[in-house]
Design an enzyme around this catalytic site. Sequence first.
Site, short mmCIF file in Angstrom:
data_model
loop_
_atom_site.label_atom_id
_atom_site.label_comp_id
_atom_site.label_asym_id
_atom_site.label_seq_id
_atom_site.Cartn_x
_atom_site.Cartn_y
_atom_site.Cartn_z
N ASP A 77 0.85 -1.19 0.00
CA ASP A 77 0.00 0.00 0.00
C ASP A 77 0.89 1.23 0.00
O ASP A 77 1.74 1.39 0.88
CB ASP A 77 -0.89 -0.02 1.25
N HIS B 100 -3.76 13.83 0.90
CA HIS B 100 -4.00 12.89 1.99
C HIS B 100 -2.81 12.88 2.96
O HIS B 100 -3.00 12.92 4.18
CB HIS B 100 -4.24 11.49 1.44
N GLU C 287 -10.34 3.78 3.53
CA GLU C 287 -9.45 4.51 2.63
C GLU C 287 -9.80 4.11 1.20
O GLU C 287 -9.70 2.94 0.84
CB GLU C 287 -7.97 4.21 2.94
N GLU D 253 -9.08 3.73 -2.48
CA GLU D 253 -7.82 3.60 -3.20
C GLU D 253 -8.03 2.90 -4.54
O GLU D 253 -9.03 2.20 -4.75
CB GLU D 253 -6.81 2.78 -2.37
N ASP E 285 -9.15 0.23 1.89
CA ASP E 285 -8.17 -0.18 2.91
C ASP E 285 -8.71 0.23 4.28
O ASP E 285 -8.35 1.29 4.81
CB ASP E 285 -6.83 0.51 2.60
N ARG F 130 -8.10 3.71 13.24
CA ARG F 130 -7.20 4.84 13.51
C ARG F 130 -6.68 4.87 14.95
O ARG F 130 -5.58 5.37 15.20
CB ARG F 130 -7.92 6.16 13.22
N GLN G 153 -3.96 2.19 14.98
CA GLN G 153 -2.85 2.70 14.16
C GLN G 153 -2.06 3.79 14.88
O GLN G 153 -0.82 3.79 14.87
CB GLN G 153 -3.44 3.26 12.85
N LYS H 27 -4.36 -1.94 10.17
CA LYS H 27 -4.82 -2.05 8.78
C LYS H 27 -4.85 -3.49 8.27
O LYS H 27 -5.36 -3.73 7.18
CB LYS H 27 -3.91 -1.22 7.87
N THR I 95 -8.83 -5.82 3.93
CA THR I 95 -8.77 -4.86 2.83
C THR I 95 -9.70 -5.40 1.77
O THR I 95 -9.59 -6.57 1.38
CB THR I 95 -7.33 -4.76 2.27
N GLU J 26 -10.22 12.27 7.57
CA GLU J 26 -10.07 13.58 6.93
C GLU J 26 -11.42 14.31 6.87
O GLU J 26 -11.52 15.47 7.25
CB GLU J 26 -9.52 13.42 5.51
O1 LIG Z 1 0.62 9.53 8.03
C1 LIG Z 1 0.48 8.46 8.65
O2 LIG Z 1 1.10 8.19 9.67
C2 LIG Z 1 -0.48 7.44 8.18
C3 LIG Z 1 -1.06 7.45 7.00
C4 LIG Z 1 -2.04 6.45 6.58
O3 LIG Z 1 -2.73 5.81 7.35
C5 LIG Z 1 -2.26 6.30 5.14
C6 LIG Z 1 -1.98 4.97 4.53
O4 LIG Z 1 -2.33 3.86 4.89
C7 LIG Z 1 -1.44 5.09 3.19
C8 LIG Z 1 -2.49 5.62 2.29
O5 LIG Z 1 -3.53 4.97 2.14
O6 LIG Z 1 -2.31 6.70 1.71
CA LIG Z 2 -4.04 2.87 2.77
MG LIG Z 3 -6.14 -2.68 4.88
#
Ligand SMILES: O=C(O)/C=C/C(=O)CC(=O)CC(=O)O
Ligand SMILES: [Ca+2]
Ligand SMILES: [Mg+2]
Length: 398
Positions: free
Chosen positions: A110, A117, A183, A185, A217, A221, A224, A237, A241, A342
Amino acid sequence: MLDLTGPYGIHHLPYGVFAHDDEAPRVGVRIGDDVLDLAGVEAVGLIDSAGAFGAPTLNPFLAQGRAAWAAARARITELLRDQSDRLDGLLHPVAEVTLSMPFAVGDYVDFYSSEHHATNLGKLFRPGAEPLLPNWKHLPIGYHGRSGTVVVTGADIVRPCGQRKAPTDEAPSFGPSTRLDIEAELGFVVGVPTGLGQRVSVDDFAEHVFGVVLVNDWSARDIQGWEYQPLGPFLGKSFATSVAGWVTPLDALSAAWVEPPAQEPAVLPYLTGSVNQGLDITMTVEWNGTVVSRPPFAPMYWTPAQQLAHLTVNGASVRTGDLYASGTVSGPDRDQWGSFIELTWGGAEPVTVGEDKAERTFLRDGDTVTITAAAPGPDGTVIGLGEVTGTILPAIGG
Ligand SMILES: O=C(O)/C=C/C(=O)CC(=O)CC(=O)O
Ligand SMILES: [Ca+2]
Ligand SMILES: [Mg+2]
């Protein structure tokens, strides 16, 4: 009558794997609201895929390479144009078939290729710091995901449990994610593999990549935010997916290529090529039936060809069925952002969704998210990509 001109018209012809009645899963091509059973077409001698269409995944066909892909597409186009009665019994309404994973996923990567973003997430995850890290404009940032948990559209998504610790919490706790997100994508499906030590140049992208598929995806959060430093996303994550059931061949997207954004500072030579383009694809994100965003792919900073060149520049091989996703597709405007973290600005600004006009920040159990997309096809036609949908089920054993 077959619909030859709509978003799934004869200019499109995406491939998937379907089952009808009690028959074994096999490869089909979508035409309008019907699926043409390609294994059946081969069985009556009207096409030759060396048996690839009888397989329960697209992988054998993907491995055959660009000349075979082009020949199959030309033959299918011819058969559908003739609308010969020899196809009787080999066409089934999409509503009457079950789609399965279109390809067996090899490795799953990914990327993180939308500047909008990456900037938004930087602000939300690392307030007060420079949102784009110093490497971001020099290389397509990515991480290796979990190919075994890639599921096909329609699969329910069980809310993950995990550790989380908000900055204000004294200690981590365990439980169901309370900040479950999406997400939106675009995924790229590798057909022709490479050996160890071999690089794929930007210009060789289309020799290896068969086509594109929509991806969601799913992202927890809270999990994460606590686990991701310094090695990147892990359990936040890897629980699921989702991908669409239809893979659109690059051959259908000839009218959709566009100039990507200018890259400044200039990138290193291995990330350049004479054919290095973006795609004019616009997604639609629906949350419980309400359109909450229309993310555009065209402004993505890194192109799919650059992503593949980067992925292989160290000599890492790719395999048939490898999936690499673009990263969340977010455009410059708020109604173009491809994740709920977002759209609700970290959960501070709810959006209103569904018939009951409910307020949402992150996903609740029972919520459904559906992503579709459209791209220009040849001669003023439209290519419809779709759909990837999933519904959230309650956590187990939280
Ligand atoms: O900036 C971060 O720490 C995390 C970003 C993401 O969660 C985004 C990611 O999985 C990649 C994406 O889908 O753009
Ligand atoms: Ca992603
Ligand atoms: Mg995923």
